[in-house]
Write an enzyme that holds these catalytic residues in place. Sequence first.
Site, PDB file in Angstrom:
ATOM      1  N   LYS A   1      59.343  38.928  53.510  1.00 33.84           N
ATOM      2  CA  LYS A   1      60.260  38.450  52.596  1.00 33.84           C
ATOM      3  C   LYS A   1      59.614  38.845  50.969  1.00 33.84           C
ATOM      4  CE  LYS A   1      60.685  34.510  50.427  1.00 33.84           C
ATOM      5  NZ  LYS A   1      61.164  33.261  49.652  1.00 33.84           N
TER       6      LYS A   1
ATOM      7  N   LYS B   1      54.971  27.973  55.298  1.00 38.85           N
ATOM      8  CA  LYS B   1      54.105  27.507  54.201  1.00 38.85           C
ATOM      9  C   LYS B   1      52.890  26.847  54.744  1.00 38.85           C
ATOM     10  CE  LYS B   1      56.532  28.671  50.353  1.00 38.85           C
ATOM     11  NZ  LYS B   1      55.947  29.446  49.347  1.00 38.85           N
TER      12      LYS B   1
ATOM     13  N   LYS C   1      56.821  35.487  45.502  1.00 41.67           N
ATOM     14  CA  LYS C   1      55.970  35.674  44.169  1.00 41.67           C
ATOM     15  C   LYS C   1      54.466  35.595  44.826  1.00 41.67           C
ATOM     16  CE  LYS C   1      59.162  32.614  41.987  1.00 41.67           C
ATOM     17  NZ  LYS C   1      59.366  31.563  42.959  1.00 41.67           N
TER      18      LYS C   1
END
Length: 332
Positions: free
Chosen positions: A191, A111, A194
């Site tokens: 992966k 992230k 969203k």
Amino acid sequence: MDRIFSGIQPSGEIHIGNYVGAIRNWARLLDQYECIYCVVDYHAITVDYEVELMQRRILETATILIACGLTPEKCIVFVQSHVPEHTELAWIFNCVTPIGELERMTQFKEKARQHRQNINMGLLDYPVLQAADILIYKAGYVPVGEDQVQHVELCREIARKFNARFGETFPEPQVILSTAPRILGTDGQAKMSKSMNNAIGLLDPPSIIWEKLRTAATCPHRERRYDPGHPEHCNIYTMHIAFSKPDQLEYVEKGCRTASIGCLECKEILSKNMSEELIPIQNRVKGFNEKPEYVMEVLTSGADRARGIARQVMEEVRTKIGVKFGGLETKS
Ligand code: AQP
């Protein structure tokens, strides 16, 4: 009955990775455990987001959970920010968690790479809040996708550290994985997420599902129609495991290995099975969208029930760490 806790972020459109990796598993566990499921909105603010959209996202996510069978008769469903004991316990856990442990978390590193302009304290602290989410209910089990296993391991370590310092208080929760704990995106690389443009949405209609599958990556070793494929390396096959019945699974597995079927036929079967499973959920979501007050009621009563447990645990924690004025009178 043993207790389960798990959560999902209202950070975008819920996808089939969330569904087969987590939500469907949550529904399957309802009869065996006392289940607490949460829309973790405070987690979703650790990255940039649109304030105007947040409330809608929270409601949409909760609606999907209920439509997937997580009804108030069978479990507690609520929103994280409605139970402030989560963040209170997270602060206390901050004081027993070494920073080095947080810096080595894979999700934090990923992230931080994706959001270089906003590497904030919340992003680093995410797993501590997650540990508080779980342990404020003394949950023994946490059904999650594979990407969250490292965080649950850290949660166990936080429980151990707290117990060692302040006395036996928390269990060390175990992960429960589904049969499809890691679905890759349609790119076949990262992966399914969203926040990436690689997801098949739980609410996508059959035509969109087919369009996304038709163009999705398959076995990287199968370049031509008559090359034998390797289902174990193919994300489409992983999705078949999640959505297809054993006889069809065997048919596509053998067909792929022997090149007797092509990727397109394999995808057509998957697309049909996926849509068949998702359409009833999508219909229930449409029904709930017509009565949003019902979803709000579920969340309000869910938060009340969750708080009943969380308040008691916080009382115990305040006593254990020595901040509670047990019976002492304060001077005015
Ligand atoms: N691709 C996946 N395969 C299997 N399980 C998955 N989960 C997420 N992606 C996959 C599981 O879904 C649950 C809820 O996830 P989350 O919303 O809390 O956060 P996440 O793991 O970060 O999900 P996303 O979709 O990747 O969201 P963004 O893009 O916002 O970060 C978890 O149990 C997770 O393991």
